[in-house]
Enzyme design. Sequence first.
Site, PDB file in Angstrom:
ATOM      1  N   ASP A 168       0.844  -1.310   0.095  1.00 42.10           N
ATOM      2  CA  ASP A 168       0.130  -0.015   0.119  1.00 42.10           C
ATOM      3  C   ASP A 168       0.858   1.244   0.021  1.00 42.10           C
ATOM      4  O   ASP A 168       0.657   2.219   0.720  1.00 42.10           O
ATOM      5  CB  ASP A 168      -0.968   0.010   1.193  1.00 42.10           C
ATOM      6  CG  ASP A 168      -1.595  -1.358   1.487  1.00 42.10           C
ATOM      7  OD1 ASP A 168      -2.000  -2.121   0.292  1.00 42.10           O
ATOM      8  OD2 ASP A 168      -1.906  -1.555   2.761  1.00 42.10           O
ATOM      9  N   GLU A 228     -10.761  -1.977  -3.656  1.00 45.71           N
ATOM     10  CA  GLU A 228     -10.252  -1.002  -2.640  1.00 45.71           C
ATOM     11  C   GLU A 228      -9.410   0.038  -3.160  1.00 45.71           C
ATOM     12  O   GLU A 228      -9.341   0.155  -4.311  1.00 45.71           O
ATOM     13  CB  GLU A 228      -9.468  -1.808  -1.622  1.00 45.71           C
ATOM     14  CG  GLU A 228      -8.356  -2.543  -2.085  1.00 45.71           C
ATOM     15  CD  GLU A 228      -7.724  -3.572  -0.966  1.00 45.71           C
ATOM     16  OE1 GLU A 228      -8.109  -3.584   0.269  1.00 45.71           O
ATOM     17  OE2 GLU A 228      -6.396  -4.103  -1.265  1.00 45.71           O
TER      18      GLU A 228
END
Length: 724
Positions: free
Chosen positions: A48, A219
Amino acid sequence: MNLKLPTHSFLLFFVFTICFSQRASFAQKIDRMDQNTGNPLLPGWFADPTIKKYNGIYYIYATTDNEMLASGAPTVWYSKDFSNWYNYTMEIPSLESVNLRNFWAPDIIHAKDGKYYLYFGNCQAGCNIYGYVSENPTGPWEKLHEDDTPVIKHGYPTEGFPSLDAQFFTDDDGQIYAHWGTWVHYNKGYAVGQLDNTRMDQMFDPAKIPLDQTPAPFEAPYMMKKGEKYILMYSGGSCHDESYNVRYSFAESPYGPFTEGDNNPVLSTNSDGSVHGPGHHSILEEDGDYYIVYHRHDYPMTRGGMARQVAIDKMIFENDSTIKKVNPGHGKMKDLIKVSDVPDDLAFNTKTTASSHYYLNSLEYDYEYRPEFATDKNNATMWKAENNQYPQYLEVDLGEEKHIERIMTNFEFASYYYQYVIKYSLDGEKWKIFADRSSNRVPGSPMIDDNDIEARYLKLEILGTEKTGLLASVWNFQVFNSKFDIPLQLENRASENSPAPISQRKKLIDINFGNIELNDSKRSIKNSGSLGGFFKVEDNVKLKELKGERFFDFNGGKLVFSEPVPEVLNWNGSFTVATWVKNPKVSNQGEFLASWCNRNKIGLANTYNAMVYNSGPYGAAAHLDGHFDMSFNEVPEANEWHYLVLTFDGVVEKMYVDGKLDNSQVMLLSSAIEDAKIIIGASDIGENFTGQMASFGMYDYALNNHEILKSMNKYRPNELISDK
C-alpha cells in the site's frame, strides 16, 4: 472460516469480508529473477505504498507486511538517489484504548502551514482513519485529536462503511479531498469528502460514489488530475491472489460522476506470473513523466498474499482521460536515478557461500534461497538459512584483497533487530572483527557498519533475532571501499525485547494414551515430554481400551495443559503436532485436535494456530481467516485410524496423512501465545473434537519425512476391541 470470534468491531469487519482465495499459479519454475533489477524497489515486506518527494528526498510510506495481517511497525523509507533506500521506524503515539498496531495504507500531506499531516487506517478500535502532525516528514508525530477522535470515522458517510485506504488529493484551488473505501463491492461504492484545510482534522460534505461509476472495484482509491480531468484510480480483483489489478475512471469533478476509462485494468499480473497481483498504488510525477508505485506478491507466494513488495513502473497517458496499459517488469527506472557518491558494491556477484540454505520443496514450489542471492542486487531474492537454528553464517570471497570501509546489510525484517558479528580475513582462515553487533537491539535496514581494513574474505555470523522462529535471512549484503553521506541522520530506538528463544529440538509433549495411569480422583495425565507438567481431563472424556492399550474418546471434552505455552512456540516458532486419531464422522467444521494460541489476545489472521480434522476449508490447520487456513486435499476417511501430522518449519506449513504429504502452504505466523493454553481435543473457545485419540506429541521443530514415518510406527494403535 466459521470460527467463533470476539465481538470487537474490527474483527466483525474481517469476518464479514471473508472469502477463499485461489492458490498462486505460475506457468513455470522461477529460479531467479534478472540480476541488478530495479524491482522490487525496497528490500522487505511492504504494501500500500504512498510516494512523496520533499526537499529533494523521496519518501515511501507503506503498510509493514507479512505479519499479523499486515500489522507491523509504522516505518518510512527514504532515498536521495532513488537507488539506495533507508528504513526508519517512526515514533507515533498509540491510541489510548489499544496499543497501536495497525498502520494501514498511510498517506501524508505537506500543508500550507508548513507542517506534515500523516493519515492511516486502523481497525483495533473500529475501522477508522486517524491523523497525526509533525514538523518533519519522518516525525516525531503528535495526535490531531488527543481523545483519539478519528479524522474519518467508521460508518462515514453511511452506516457500516469501513473507513480505510484513504488517499488525499489537493486541487488547484488548494482544497483537499479524500477518497476512501475497501471491500467496496460489499459496501456500495467508494466514499469522497473534503478535508478542513485549516484544521486538517475533520471532514465535511461526504458522498458515496455509485458502484457503476467504478466497475469491478475492491479497494485503494487514488485521485489525481490530468489537465482538466479528475482521474480516480483504484484496485480491483482480490488482494489475496493473482486477480488483483489497477483500474480507473475519470470525471469533471472529484465527486464525479465518473466514466470508466479505456484499457482497464491498466496494471495486472503479467504473462509469466513474475509480477503477481499488482495493486494498491500511488503516483509519482516528475519532470512531466508519471510513475506508478504499487505492491506485488512475493515468489514463492506466501499464503493469502500478505507478503508483498513495493515496485515501480512508468505510466503513460494517451490523453487527459486515457491511460495506456502499464507494462510491469523488473528493470530500473533509469531516468529517476540521480548521481550519487555511493561507490560500486564490491560484493556484487562475488562467490558467496553459507552455513546452510533453505530448500523449499512443497506441493507448489521447488525453490532454493541460495547464498548468492544476498549479493545479486535483487530485492526479489534473499539468502535464507536451512532452519531457525543459530548461529548461521554467510561468507563472501571478494576474489582479491580490497580496501573496505563500510558494509550494509538488509536483513529480512526491517523493523526487528538481528544480532550478528562481521569478520574479515586475508586468507579465509585467520579472522578479525570488522563489527561486533552480538548484543545489538536496534533494528534497521540497512544495518550500516563502518571500519577501515584490507580483506579478501568477509563473514556475516548471525547469532539470533528479536522475534521467535525467524530464520537467518538477508536480502542484500553490500561492501564499499569508502564511507558516504546518508540522506537523513535518523537512528532507530533500541528495542526493549530480549532476544528470542531458539528451538532446542525437543519433544515438548509426549502422551501415549495406551500407557497412561489415569487417576480418576485427580483426573490428570502426566506429560512425559520435556515441558513436564500434566494435562487436566475436563468434561466428557472417556477412557477406552485397544487390546491392552488405552485411548481417549473425546465426546465434547478436552485435556488442558498445566504449564504456560513455551516462548519457543511464540510468533513464527517452528512446531510439529502428531497424533493417532479416529473420527467416526468427519463434518465440515469444528473437530479441533489441538490448540495453543489465544485468539482473543490479538484476533488477527496468522496470530492463531490450531490443528483440525474436518472436511471444510480449515480442515487441517486454522489461522482465523479463510485466506490463510489450510484444508485437506484428500480428507482422511471417517471411522478409520489415521496418523495426522502438522508441521511448520518457519517457512512452510505441511499436513501429513498416514506418512504422506497431503497439503502445504508458505506461511509466516505471528502466533499469539500470551495467556494461552495447550489444549488437546478442543480449540481455545471450545470447538471440540468428537472422535478418538491414541497418542499425542508436540515438538518445537518440524519433523522431516523420515522422522514422521518412524513416529507413526512407534505409536500405531491396534484395532478397537472393547469399551472400558
